[in-house]
Design an enzyme around this catalytic site. Structure first.
Site, PDB file in Angstrom:
ATOM      1  CD  GLU A   1       0.589  -3.298   0.895  1.00  0.00           C
ATOM      2  OE1 GLU A   1       0.306  -2.639  -0.051  1.00  0.00           O
ATOM      3  OE2 GLU A   1       1.615  -2.628   1.673  1.00  0.00           O
TER       4      GLU A   1
ATOM      5  CG  ASP B   1       2.493   3.638  -1.398  1.00  0.00           C
ATOM      6  OD1 ASP B   1       1.954   2.366  -1.710  1.00  0.00           O
ATOM      7  OD2 ASP B   1       3.650   3.950  -1.780  1.00  0.00           O
TER       8      ASP B   1
END
Length: 926
Positions: free
Chosen positions: A513, A510
């Site tokens: 980015e 997770d």
């Protein structure tokens, strides 16, 4: 090579531009014009635009300045390509004309979005000229020269054009600096050794201005015409535009949108960003690929292999503009002509997806906020108590000590190792979350992951050569540089240490980015053109460093400015590799951030959605888009992640989610529990039933994943992939198919007991009863009480199913039931791929079974094309044949008479077959 005449307002052939020496264009496709098409259109545009500007001049009291030159009025509104795309700038006539562009104000759109650009390129705006073009063994190489500078700094005067005719259906075009090397995406792509012999496309060029003109040979359809706007190639601003042959465009992720994109002045930004899925925002992943349906039902795709921040501007001409701020223009064009073939051809370049372990296709359960391993364990036991299928239990970051990776909260999660042992005893699996941010505040010597990463120099560095410090869940953090192979080894060692205590089965990566709770770093970002480039695409937060690290951050391969969008891919690659080395079995990884080729290493979930009906709808365009992107293992958080769900919403969402390729119910901290056990008996039973339906279909689903792994087939499939000639299917995104055979029509609205769905032409059979529906290709109203999900089997299909158990392990040992859906010609076909469900490279090593099923002339045959020992463990117990027109007098199994049943709805069932999957057989009805 043919050249194209440059079109100016004084050219005598201004309305009749075509290839010099070329034959006339095919009827219905018109002449190719570099800047616009059609004299009548031009005259109308001139009159309309002149009147509009005159009216605006009068209303504004003349503040708009002098009238634009006549050439500007020759460009129709829909064909105006934005010359001043900067956001947060009030574009004045003075600013616009300083770039040599036309300025004609238009009324702003009512919906508040960007509309017709006020500042746009005139027909004679300077572009590149092709100076030379030479043949090569694989294609051609050309030199492009710009004689007048454009308006962004460090314009590149000379460009190299490389064209490779890679296959008959794939064309590769690359434009880069002719004199100096530039950053290119470090992605393994196939290298061809010889030129395509019979390409189904024809390629021509406009020499001055330079442009690419690509046509489909069979139809003459113009797929690309880049003469519609000037090519700009500066160091940090690269832009190329093309006309489109239709308005039916899909892909360009990751965004929350309908599956079919609007071309009404719609700009899609591609820059990985941590934000709850919201319309118009750039989201977690980046996929610069589009699929376009041509008006005649053919399809093609275009992939820009570029990892820099970019935006794609769509306009109603129809046309598209690629705008990126680094790298090169590296295009692959896929000619299909079938949409399925386009996606297969795309994956031939980026790589086919990994074959998941079978347990990954079971039901997964998670929440942030279990608070303890005992509470997690209690939920698992409750699921077992109600006999609700579950294959994997997950934990979010609350299992960690202070949210630090590779640690365990010894107070609240002390029993986690025992829980994982219990899961394994019951044939279940454990998956845990990992974030890339590594806590940097522990006393030296007390937290090995940071100490060792620092010692080996494995973190992202600032321009001063020190680890960049941001802030995520554990507080101040450093970020691993996954572009460095040494980081992969360090990541593996950390996972090995944790696995010794908690033997996990899969990993959930997770926040990759990468996400950062501060913009850039604790110290901000340094001045310079990496963090503050001459042009910033329309990213959320208006800055490349918004909620991530500084673009100037240094990595092993390049600067973060170039590598940001690859962070999740590189972490997934390291994680999948580590799992293989630790467990020796197929890896299971689910990642939030993704990039082309990610399907080789991980699946994806659609992020932090909300428990709302519209979020449930948007999950369908999401999973269909990721099917295009070569990541078939995809799903959304069932029942929604944020906010409290309702019983009705969760029931309907579980019915839909049971047909996500990746099915997980996940819930947020402090929200009410939403696993199936907490609801009323009626809702709980409905959820259990639909999950059992999923488990019964696992042999079919597993075979679909094999075909995805082998040749790039989609698993969750848009209807138009199977019915490309049916224009009514092109906009459908409230239904989908599994493979070519199973139509899923979920309820997506509250308070209803029926659903209207499109049923393509042909005979379809109710999955549960076998009753037939004959459709001419129409919307049909279907009964849908709360406990029912509508599923229909396409005629001509054979679905391998199995008696479901509460885990994939139990299900695998149960007898198979083959469902035959006869076509109008009384034929059907299907197949089954079978192996041990978890070993590496079973197909590649030959450790699998593959069986083909066929029906013709009232004879069903099972033909074993490849067999291994696993097939001997499975029996075929039942054959259900839908659409048998007349009651049989007898049924013969391998020539021996067999009892059967026949119902009024034309369903023939033969039970107790007891045939080993490893042995072929035939069954005839007379």
């Amino acid at each position: 090579m043919k050249s194209y005449q440059k079109l100016t307002t004084t050219h005598p052939a201004a309305c009749r531009v075509e290839e010099e020496g070329a034959a006339p264009m095919p009827s219905g496709h018109g002449k190719l014009a570099p800047w616009w098409v059609g004299c009548g259109l031009l005259v109308a545009a001139v009159l309309l635009s002149t009147i509009t500007v005159w009216v605006l001049q009068q209303v504004s009291g003349g503040w708009l300045g002098p009238m634009p030159p006549p050439k500007c009025f020759l460009v129709p509104e829909s064909h105006r390509f934005d010359c001043y795309p900067e956001r947060r700038v009030v574009v004045t006539q003075e600013l616009c004309e300083s770039r040599g562009c036309c300025f004609i104000p238009s009324p702003p759109p009512a919906h508040g979005k960007r509309g017709v650009p006020w500042c746009f390129y005139p027909p004679d705006f300077p572009s590149y000229t092709m100076e030379s073009l030479n043949q090569t063994a694989l294609g051609m190489v050309g030199l492009l020269v710009r004689r007048e500078k454009a308006y962004y700094p460090r314009d590149i005067e000379k460009l190299r054009l490389d064209v490779e005719f890679e296959t008959d259906t794939r064309l590769h075009i690359k434009i880069t600096d002719a004199a100096n090397p530039r950053y290119e995406v470090p992605l393994d792509v196939p290298r061809v050794m010889k030129r395509a012999e019979n390409p189904i496309y024809s390629l021509n060029f406009s020499w001055d201005p330079f442009g690419v003109l690509l046509q489909r040979k069979a139809t003459g359809t113009v797929l690309l015409n880049t003469t519609v706007a000037p090519l700009i190639f500066a160091d940090q601003f690269l832009q190329i535009s093309t006309s489109l042959p239709s308005k039916f465009l899909y892909g360009l992720g990751e965004h929350r949108d309908s599956f079919l994109h609007s071309l009404d002045w719609n700009t899609l930004t591609l820059w990985a960003r941590d934000v709850s899925p919201t319309e118009s925002f750039n989201l977690y992943g980046v996929h610069p690929f589009y699929l376009l349906m041509e008006e005649d039902g053919n399809a093609h795709g275009v992939f820009l292999l570029n990892s820099n921040a970019m935006e794609v501007a769509l306009q109603p001409a129809p046309a598209l503009t690629w705008r990126t701020i680094g790298g090169v223009l590296d295009f692959y064009i896929f000619l299909g002509p079938d949409p399925n073939m386009v996606i297969q051809q795309y994956q031939q370049v980026i790589g086919f997806p990994a074959m998941p372990p079978m347990w990954a296709l079971g039901f997964h359960l998670c929440r942030w906020g279990y608070g303890s391993s005992n509470e997690t364990w209690r939920t698992v036991r409750a699921m077992r108590n109600y006999q609700i299928p579950q294959d994997a239990q997950w934990n979010d970051i609350d299992y960690m000590d202070g949210y630090r990776d590779f640690t365990l909260d010894s107070q609240n999660f002390y029993s986690l190792p025992s829980m994982v042992e219990d899961l394994h005893k019951h044939g279940q699996h454990y998956v845990m979350i990992l974030d890339p941010g590594i806590s940097s505040t522990s006393p030296h010597g007390s937290y090995w992951p940071f100490d060792e990463g620092l010692r080996r120099g494995l973190f992202l560095n600032t321009t001063k050569g020190q680890p960049l410090i941001g802030q995520v869940w554990p507080g101040l953090t450093a970020f691993p540089d996954f572009s460095n192979p040494d980081t992969h080894q360090w990541w593996l060692e950390n996972l090995q240490h944790f696995y010794a205590h908690v033997p996990f089965d899969g990993l959930w990566i997770d926040m990759n980015e990468p996400s950062n709770f501060v913009d850039g770093s604790e110290d901000g970002c340094p001045p310079g053109e990496l963090d503050s480039p001459p042009y910033t695409p329309a990213v959320l937060g208006n800055s490349l460093s918004a909620k991530t690290v500084c673009a100037s951050t240094e990595q092993k391969v390049s600067v973060h400015y170039n590598l940001h969008n690859l962070y999740g891919l590189m972490e997934a690659k390291a994680t999948a590799s580590a799992l293989v080395k630790i467990r020796g079995k197929r890896p299971f990884v689910i990642s939030r951030s993704t990039f082309p080729s990610q399907g080789r290493y991980s699946g994806h979930w659609l992020g932090d959605n909300w428990s709302q009906w519209k979020d449930m709808y948007y999950s369908i365009p999401g999973l269909l888009s990721f099917s295009l992107f070569g990541i078939p293992l995809v799903g959304a958080d069932i029942c929604g992640f944020s906010g409290n769900t309702s019983e009705e919403l969760c029931t309907r969402w579980t019915q839909l989610g049971a047909f996500y390729p990746f099915a997980r119910n996940h819930n947020n901290l402090n929200d009410k529990a939403q696993d199936p056990t907490v609801f009323s008996p009626a809702a709980r039973t409905a959820m259990k039933d639909v999950l059992l339906t999923r488990y019964s279909l696992l042999p079919f689903l597993y075979t679909l994943f094999h075909r995805a792994h082998l040749q790039g087939d989609t698993v969750a499939r848009p209807l138009f992939f199977e019915f490309p000639w049916d224009v009514a299917t092109w906009e459908l995104d409230r239904q989908f198919l599994w493979g070519r055979s199973l139509l899923v029509t979920p309820v997506l609205e509250p308070g209803v007991d029926s659903v209207t769905g499109y049923v393509p032409q042909g005979t379809w059979y109710d999955f549960y009863t076998g009753s037939s529906v004959n459709s001419i290709g129409e919307m049909l109203k279907m009964s849908a009480p709360l406990e029912h999900l509508n599923l229909h089997i396409r005629e001509g299909s054979i679905l391998p199913t199995q008696k479901p158990g509460i885990t994939t392990e139990v299900t695998r040992g149960n007898p198979l039931r083959l469902i035959v859906a006869l076509s109008s010609h009384a034929t059907a076909w299907g197949d089954l791929f079978w192996d041990d469900g978890e070993s590496l490279d079973t197909f590649e090593k030959g450790n699998y079974s593959y069986v083909v099923f066929n029906v013709t002339q009232n004879i069903f045959t099972s033909t074993v094309l490849h067999a291994n020992a696993e097939a001997t463990k499975v029996t075929i117990g039942t054959l259900s044949i839908f659409g048998v027109q007349k009651p049989p007098s007898k049924v013969l199994l391998n020539g021996q008479e067999k009892p059967f049943s026949y119902l009024d709805n034309q369903v023939l069932t033969v039970s107790d077959l007891g045939m080993s999957l490893s042995q072929g057989f035939s069954l005839q009805w007379l």
